[in-house]
Design an enzyme around this catalytic site. Structure first.
Site, PDB file in Angstrom:
ATOM      1  N   LYS A   1       0.811  -1.227   0.000  1.00  0.00           N
ATOM      2  CA  LYS A   1       0.000   0.000   0.000  1.00  0.00           C
ATOM      3  C   LYS A   1       0.840   1.272   0.000  1.00  0.00           C
ATOM      4  CE  LYS A   1      -4.502  -1.486   1.399  1.00  0.00           C
ATOM      5  NZ  LYS A   1      -4.343  -2.893   1.857  1.00  0.00           N
TER       6      LYS A   1
ATOM      7  N   SER B   1       1.570  -9.897  -0.827  1.00  0.00           N
ATOM      8  CA  SER B   1       1.197  -8.475  -0.740  1.00  0.00           C
ATOM      9  C   SER B   1       1.527  -7.831   0.599  1.00  0.00           C
ATOM     10  CB  SER B   1      -0.290  -8.310  -1.046  1.00  0.00           C
ATOM     11  OG  SER B   1      -1.080  -9.089  -0.169  1.00  0.00           O
TER      12      SER B   1
ATOM     13  N   GLU C   1      -9.314   7.057   3.605  1.00  0.00           N
ATOM     14  CA  GLU C   1     -10.240   6.159   4.271  1.00  0.00           C
ATOM     15  C   GLU C   1      -9.460   4.912   4.644  1.00  0.00           C
ATOM     16  OE1 GLU C   1      -9.655   6.073   1.108  1.00  0.00           O
ATOM     17  OE2 GLU C   1      -9.436   3.915   0.769  1.00  0.00           O
TER      18      GLU C   1
END
Ligand SMILES: *Cc1c(COP(=O)(O)O)cnc(C)c1O
Length: 411
Positions: free
Chosen positions: A102, A391, A124
């Site tokens: 991310k 990930s 968010e």
């Protein structure tokens, strides 16, 4: 043909979205008038940043020295031997700063905010991972940061709330609706509409109105570009199969994007199968969803006959969302990418197997991809190659996993 030529040919063939922000029938920007201006401004600023070598150099420098890129492409030898089929490689996004992919998007978008002279970013977050990544990039660049988070999620993810606050972010509790991610996104969009002159909204995945799915994809595509180079070095060829988990879809499109034009490379996206494929018990949008709109984009959505958004369930918070990025809907329909799901039990089993065999505790999201590797590898030849996107790391999930795996253990 040189490797770099091949790459650019690939991109030529897949120049999507179109200029209305659509991937075939999907995507677009279905937002109130007040947000149209913000989206247009963002699109123009993004185009200018992408064409500016100074912006690109700045991004690359931070990717190298701050994020720790390139992340390794690791040959999982013991897992390969235990499954007895294809050679398995992990792309190690779990080793990126903050422990997941991310940060690639959060850092890129915060640099974009800085370039647009916007001193404030908002985001968010559901599980808290994107909130942490944004708070991190904001601290690095000296931006003011506010993160919207559902009350329910704040309770479940207290450690991440503390992390964000430690890095100077304001975490704002959202009490409307189901008090989870969907409501936090609505709140962030409202804030953005009201404060757009000095605020940028860092959206966390390849969803939402155009240009977000494109921007996030482009910042994540570094994963696949590195993989191509690293695998060429390790094996001298392309992979046969690529596998990644799909929440909103950013880590998977990040891995796949550079290979879309390579017809010999199969791709599988793995959604959350939850406890079973029945309303409210999973988050497998392609298995149980239909054409619909959520949060500014057309895509596959889990909904009832009247378009009411369905509730979802997954053991993994990062995959637990009622819609999926529009580009995935497009590649689902034209069959370039195959989508499947792993159940909670399969993911938990893969979580343990990967930990034991490789000494790598995967994020529960990534464990869904590991579960698919476990299904695919034994049926493939020993000369075949699978690349799976790891990930994120699983440290954040050990308590949640322990509840299922060792319910009697004191933690
Ligand atoms: C958020 C998250 C995901 C799911 O999001 P995508 O946009 O589909 O990548 C997957 N893995 C990890 C570790 C995450 O934090």
């Amino acid at each position: 043909m040189k490797e770099s030529d091949f790459s650019s040919t690939t991109r030529e063939k897949h120049r999507l979205p179109d200029d209305r922000g659509r991937f075939g029938a999907y995507g677009g920007k279905y937002v109130p008038e007040t947000l149209m201006y913000a989206l247009d401004e963002l699109e123009a600023a993004y185009a200018s940043a992408m064409a500016d070598p100074i912006f690109q150099e700045g991004l690359e420098r931070l990717q190298t020295h701050y994020v720790g890129r390139p992340t390794p492409l690791y040959f999982a030898e013991r897992l390969t031997r235990s499954l007895g089929g294809a050679r398995i490689y992990f792309k190690r996004e779990d080793l990126a700063h903050t422990g997941a992919h991310k940060i690639n998007n959060a850092l890129g978008q915060c640099l974009l905010a800085q370039r647009m002279n916007k001193p404030r970013v908002i985001a968010e977050t559901g599980a808290g991972q994107h909130g942490v990544a944004t708070a991190t990039a904001a601290a690095l660049l000296g931006l003011e940061c506010e993160v919207y988070m559902g009350a329910e999620d704040m309770e479940r993810q207290r450690l991440n709330v503390f992390r964000m606050r430690l890095m100077g972010a304001k975490v704002t509790c959202v009490n409307s609706g189901s008090r989870t991610l969907k409501d936090a996104i609505n709140e962030a969009l409202r804030d953005w509409a009201a404060n757009v002159e000095h605020t940028h909204y860092v959206l966390g995945t390849v969803h939402g109105p155009h240009p977000f799915p494109m921007i996030c994809r482009d910042f994540q595509a570094v994963i696949g570009r590195e993989t191509r180079r690293q695998l060429a070095e390790a094996e001298g060829r392309l992979p046969d199969l690529m596998i990644a988990c799909v929440g909103g879809g950013s880590n998977s499109i990040g891995l796949f994007y550079d290979f879309l034009g390579d017809v010999s490379v199969r791709m599988i996206g793995v959604e959350a199968g939850g406890t079973k494929i029945a309303p409210g018990m999973h988050a497998a949008r392609f298995a149980g969803g239909s054409f619909g709109m959520l949060q500014g984009a057309m895509s596959y959505v889990l909904q009832d006959k009247n378009g009411l958004i369905g509730s979802t369930h997954s053991v993994s918070a990062g995959l637990d969302y009622a819609s999926v990025g529009p580009e995935h809907a497009y590649f689902h329909d034209n069959k370039r990418i195959t989508y499947t799901y792993a159940t909670d039990d399969e993911a938990l089993d893969a979580f343990q197997r990967c930990s034991r065999l490789e000494g790598i505790i995967p994020a529960l999201e990534s464990a869904h991809a590991v579960a698919e590797v476990i299904k695919q590898a034994p049926a493939m030849d020993a000369g075949d190659i699978i690349v799976m996107n790891m990930s994120g790391r699983g440290d954040k999930d050990v308590q949640q996993a322990a509840r299922f795996i060792m319910p009697d253990e004191e933690l």
